[in-house]
Design a protein around this motif. Structure first.
Motif, PDB file in Angstrom:
ATOM      1  N   GLY A  30       0.793  -1.217   0.000  1.00 57.29           N
ATOM      2  CA  GLY A  30       0.000   0.000   0.000  1.00 57.29           C
ATOM      3  C   GLY A  30       0.830   1.273   0.000  1.00 57.29           C
ATOM      4  O   GLY A  30       0.285   2.361  -0.003  1.00 57.29           O
ATOM      5  N   GLN A  31       2.129   1.160  -0.004  1.00 59.26           N
ATOM      6  CA  GLN A  31       3.027   2.305   0.004  1.00 59.26           C
ATOM      7  C   GLN A  31       3.769   2.365  -1.325  1.00 59.26           C
ATOM      8  O   GLN A  31       4.070   1.331  -1.919  1.00 59.26           O
ATOM      9  CB  GLN A  31       4.022   2.170   1.160  1.00 59.26           C
ATOM     10  CG  GLN A  31       4.914   3.342   1.388  1.00 59.26           C
ATOM     11  CD  GLN A  31       4.203   4.533   2.011  1.00 59.26           C
ATOM     12  OE1 GLN A  31       3.018   4.479   2.327  1.00 59.26           O
ATOM     13  NE2 GLN A  31       4.909   5.611   2.163  1.00 59.26           N
ATOM     14  N   GLY A  32       4.073   3.556  -1.805  1.00 59.74           N
ATOM     15  CA  GLY A  32       4.807   3.719  -3.051  1.00 59.74           C
ATOM     16  C   GLY A  32       6.221   4.219  -2.806  1.00 59.74           C
ATOM     17  O   GLY A  32       6.439   5.073  -1.954  1.00 59.74           O
ATOM     18  N   TYR A  33       7.183   3.671  -3.546  1.00 55.11           N
ATOM     19  CA  TYR A  33       8.580   4.067  -3.455  1.00 55.11           C
ATOM     20  C   TYR A  33       9.109   4.271  -4.857  1.00 55.11           C
ATOM     21  O   TYR A  33       8.689   3.589  -5.787  1.00 55.11           O
ATOM     22  CB  TYR A  33       9.426   2.991  -2.768  1.00 55.11           C
ATOM     23  CG  TYR A  33       8.926   2.602  -1.400  1.00 55.11           C
ATOM     24  CD1 TYR A  33       9.294   3.318  -0.280  1.00 55.11           C
ATOM     25  CD2 TYR A  33       8.080   1.503  -1.245  1.00 55.11           C
ATOM     26  CE1 TYR A  33       8.839   2.963   0.981  1.00 55.11           C
ATOM     27  CE2 TYR A  33       7.615   1.146   0.003  1.00 55.11           C
ATOM     28  CZ  TYR A  33       8.000   1.873   1.117  1.00 55.11           C
ATOM     29  OH  TYR A  33       7.534   1.525   2.348  1.00 55.11           O
ATOM     30  N   SER A  34      10.058   5.191  -5.026  1.00 55.28           N
ATOM     31  CA  SER A  34      10.677   5.427  -6.331  1.00 55.28           C
ATOM     32  C   SER A  34      12.180   5.236  -6.237  1.00 55.28           C
ATOM     33  O   SER A  34      12.792   5.603  -5.232  1.00 55.28           O
ATOM     34  CB  SER A  34      10.383   6.845  -6.814  1.00 55.28           C
ATOM     35  OG  SER A  34       9.029   6.987  -7.112  1.00 55.28           O
ATOM     36  N   TYR A  35      12.742   4.672  -7.299  1.00 57.01           N
ATOM     37  CA  TYR A  35      14.178   4.413  -7.361  1.00 57.01           C
ATOM     38  C   TYR A  35      14.716   4.806  -8.726  1.00 57.01           C
ATOM     39  O   TYR A  35      14.123   4.439  -9.744  1.00 57.01           O
ATOM     40  CB  TYR A  35      14.469   2.920  -7.155  1.00 57.01           C
ATOM     41  CG  TYR A  35      13.974   2.378  -5.856  1.00 57.01           C
ATOM     42  CD1 TYR A  35      14.737   2.485  -4.708  1.00 57.01           C
ATOM     43  CD2 TYR A  35      12.740   1.749  -5.768  1.00 57.01           C
ATOM     44  CE1 TYR A  35      14.281   1.986  -3.502  1.00 57.01           C
ATOM     45  CE2 TYR A  35      12.270   1.249  -4.568  1.00 57.01           C
ATOM     46  CZ  TYR A  35      13.052   1.372  -3.441  1.00 57.01           C
ATOM     47  OH  TYR A  35      12.595   0.881  -2.248  1.00 57.01           O
ATOM     48  N   PRO A  36      15.837   5.529  -8.780  1.00 58.05           N
ATOM     49  CA  PRO A  36      16.496   5.751 -10.068  1.00 58.05           C
ATOM     50  C   PRO A  36      17.282   4.495 -10.432  1.00 58.05           C
ATOM     51  O   PRO A  36      18.059   3.987  -9.625  1.00 58.05           O
ATOM     52  CB  PRO A  36      17.431   6.931  -9.776  1.00 58.05           C
ATOM     53  CG  PRO A  36      17.702   6.839  -8.313  1.00 58.05           C
ATOM     54  CD  PRO A  36      16.488   6.219  -7.690  1.00 58.05           C
ATOM     55  N   VAL A  37      17.038   3.953 -11.609  1.00 61.40           N
ATOM     56  CA  VAL A  37      17.719   2.717 -12.015  1.00 61.40           C
ATOM     57  C   VAL A  37      18.266   2.871 -13.428  1.00 61.40           C
ATOM     58  O   VAL A  37      17.829   3.718 -14.192  1.00 61.40           O
ATOM     59  CB  VAL A  37      16.796   1.477 -11.939  1.00 61.40           C
ATOM     60  CG1 VAL A  37      16.379   1.193 -10.506  1.00 61.40           C
ATOM     61  CG2 VAL A  37      15.580   1.653 -12.809  1.00 61.40           C
ATOM     62  N   ARG A  38      19.232   2.002 -13.747  1.00 60.59           N
ATOM     63  CA  ARG A  38      19.792   1.968 -15.105  1.00 60.59           C
ATOM     64  C   ARG A  38      20.191   0.546 -15.440  1.00 60.59           C
ATOM     65  O   ARG A  38      20.455  -0.266 -14.559  1.00 60.59           O
ATOM     66  CB  ARG A  38      20.972   2.905 -15.237  1.00 60.59           C
ATOM     67  CG  ARG A  38      22.218   2.459 -14.529  1.00 60.59           C
ATOM     68  CD  ARG A  38      23.420   3.315 -14.853  1.00 60.59           C
ATOM     69  NE  ARG A  38      23.183   4.701 -14.543  1.00 60.59           N
ATOM     70  CZ  ARG A  38      24.069   5.526 -14.034  1.00 60.59           C
ATOM     71  NH1 ARG A  38      25.282   5.099 -13.787  1.00 60.59           N
ATOM     72  NH2 ARG A  38      23.782   6.759 -13.786  1.00 60.59           N
ATOM     73  N   VAL A  39      20.208   0.276 -16.740  1.00 64.19           N
ATOM     74  CA  VAL A  39      20.673  -1.017 -17.224  1.00 64.19           C
ATOM     75  C   VAL A  39      21.548  -0.746 -18.448  1.00 64.19           C
ATOM     76  O   VAL A  39      21.168  -0.003 -19.356  1.00 64.19           O
ATOM     77  CB  VAL A  39      19.497  -1.973 -17.546  1.00 64.19           C
ATOM     78  CG1 VAL A  39      18.606  -1.438 -18.625  1.00 64.19           C
ATOM     79  CG2 VAL A  39      20.000  -3.345 -17.891  1.00 64.19           C
ATOM     80  N   ALA A  40      22.752  -1.314 -18.429  1.00 64.74           N
ATOM     81  CA  ALA A  40      23.674  -1.144 -19.550  1.00 64.74           C
ATOM     82  C   ALA A  40      23.225  -2.027 -20.707  1.00 64.74           C
ATOM     83  O   ALA A  40      23.024  -3.228 -20.542  1.00 64.74           O
ATOM     84  CB  ALA A  40      25.089  -1.508 -19.126  1.00 64.74           C
ATOM     85  N   ALA A  41      23.027  -1.413 -21.856  1.00 63.61           N
ATOM     86  CA  ALA A  41      22.597  -2.132 -23.056  1.00 63.61           C
ATOM     87  C   ALA A  41      22.850  -1.240 -24.261  1.00 63.61           C
ATOM     88  O   ALA A  41      22.853  -0.013 -24.132  1.00 63.61           O
ATOM     89  CB  ALA A  41      21.114  -2.490 -22.968  1.00 63.61           C
ATOM     90  N   PRO A  42      23.054  -1.845 -25.433  1.00 61.70           N
ATOM     91  CA  PRO A  42      23.230  -1.018 -26.627  1.00 61.70           C
ATOM     92  C   PRO A  42      21.913  -0.340 -27.012  1.00 61.70           C
ATOM     93  O   PRO A  42      20.827  -0.774 -26.602  1.00 61.70           O
ATOM     94  CB  PRO A  42      23.664  -2.022 -27.694  1.00 61.70           C
ATOM     95  CG  PRO A  42      23.193  -3.337 -27.203  1.00 61.70           C
ATOM     96  CD  PRO A  42      23.185  -3.260 -25.714  1.00 61.70           C
ATOM     97  N   LEU A  43      22.011   0.714 -27.773  1.00 67.31           N
ATOM     98  CA  LEU A  43      20.843   1.489 -28.174  1.00 67.31           C
ATOM     99  C   LEU A  43      19.799   0.649 -28.910  1.00 67.31           C
ATOM    100  O   LEU A  43      18.602   0.877 -28.793  1.00 67.31           O
ATOM    101  CB  LEU A  43      21.281   2.672 -29.053  1.00 67.31           C
ATOM    102  CG  LEU A  43      20.192   3.609 -29.544  1.00 67.31           C
ATOM    103  CD1 LEU A  43      19.455   4.232 -28.361  1.00 67.31           C
ATOM    104  CD2 LEU A  43      20.790   4.689 -30.414  1.00 67.31           C
ATOM    105  N   HIS A  44      20.220  -0.374 -29.637  1.00 65.92           N
ATOM    106  CA  HIS A  44      19.306  -1.195 -30.438  1.00 65.92           C
ATOM    107  C   HIS A  44      18.828  -2.444 -29.683  1.00 65.92           C
ATOM    108  O   HIS A  44      18.293  -3.364 -30.306  1.00 65.92           O
ATOM    109  CB  HIS A  44      19.957  -1.589 -31.764  1.00 65.92           C
ATOM    110  CG  HIS A  44      21.299  -2.238 -31.592  1.00 65.92           C
ATOM    111  ND1 HIS A  44      21.447  -3.544 -31.241  1.00 65.92           N
ATOM    112  CD2 HIS A  44      22.542  -1.723 -31.692  1.00 65.92           C
ATOM    113  CE1 HIS A  44      22.730  -3.836 -31.139  1.00 65.92           C
ATOM    114  NE2 HIS A  44      23.415  -2.739 -31.407  1.00 65.92           N
ATOM    115  N   ALA A  45      18.985  -2.484 -28.358  1.00 64.92           N
ATOM    116  CA  ALA A  45      18.549  -3.654 -27.574  1.00 64.92           C
ATOM    117  C   ALA A  45      17.024  -3.776 -27.595  1.00 64.92           C
ATOM    118  O   ALA A  45      16.308  -2.790 -27.772  1.00 64.92           O
ATOM    119  CB  ALA A  45      19.040  -3.518 -26.140  1.00 64.92           C
ATOM    120  N   GLU A  46      16.541  -4.989 -27.420  1.00 66.54           N
ATOM    121  CA  GLU A  46      15.096  -5.237 -27.408  1.00 66.54           C
ATOM    122  C   GLU A  46      14.465  -4.651 -26.151  1.00 66.54           C
ATOM    123  O   GLU A  46      15.062  -4.662 -25.074  1.00 66.54           O
ATOM    124  CB  GLU A  46      14.825  -6.737 -27.444  1.00 66.54           C
ATOM    125  CG  GLU A  46      15.211  -7.386 -28.744  1.00 66.54           C
ATOM    126  CD  GLU A  46      14.843  -8.860 -28.747  1.00 66.54           C
ATOM    127  OE1 GLU A  46      13.903  -9.253 -28.049  1.00 66.54           O
ATOM    128  OE2 GLU A  46      15.528  -9.605 -29.448  1.00 66.54           O
TER     129      GLU A  46
END
Length: 100
Positions: A30-46
């Motif tokens: 019932g509570q909301g949380y936010s996280y800044p995230v990233r994933v390394a991948a090439p620009l043309h990744a699916e």
């Protein structure tokens, strides 16, 4: 911790580090949380690969519970019923039930 829902903000590609980044909202208990995230991948990744990577990064951040990266959202406040006040005209409120 039971994660109920995960939502992404706009996903951006950062060419400087070669990764997709976003702010992920995790709904848990019932509570909301936010996280800044990233994933390394090439620009043309699916997209599926990117979404899965961002979701896993958000789950890891949520499990670790790093307070420096966690943004907790306030619980929504219940709305009061204003329909009764809005239905009474200004004259009704000023003069009460007197006949005009």
């Amino acid at each position: 911790m039971q994660i109920e829902k995960i939502q992404f903000d706009d996903i951006r590609y950062n060419p400087e580090i070669g990764a997709f980044e976003t702010l992920v909202r995790v709904h848990d208990g019932g509570q909301g949380y936010s996280y800044p995230v990233r994933v390394a991948a090439p620009l043309h990744a699916e997209y599926g690969l990117i979404a899965r990577g961002l979701s896993e990064a958000a789950r890891r951040a949520h499990r670790r519970g790093n307070p420096m990266l966690r943004l907790a959202h306030a619980a929504p406040t219940p709305q009061t019923d204003t329909t009764v006040q809005a239905s009474n005209s200004l004259l009704d409120r000023l003069f009460g039930a007197r006949a005009a």
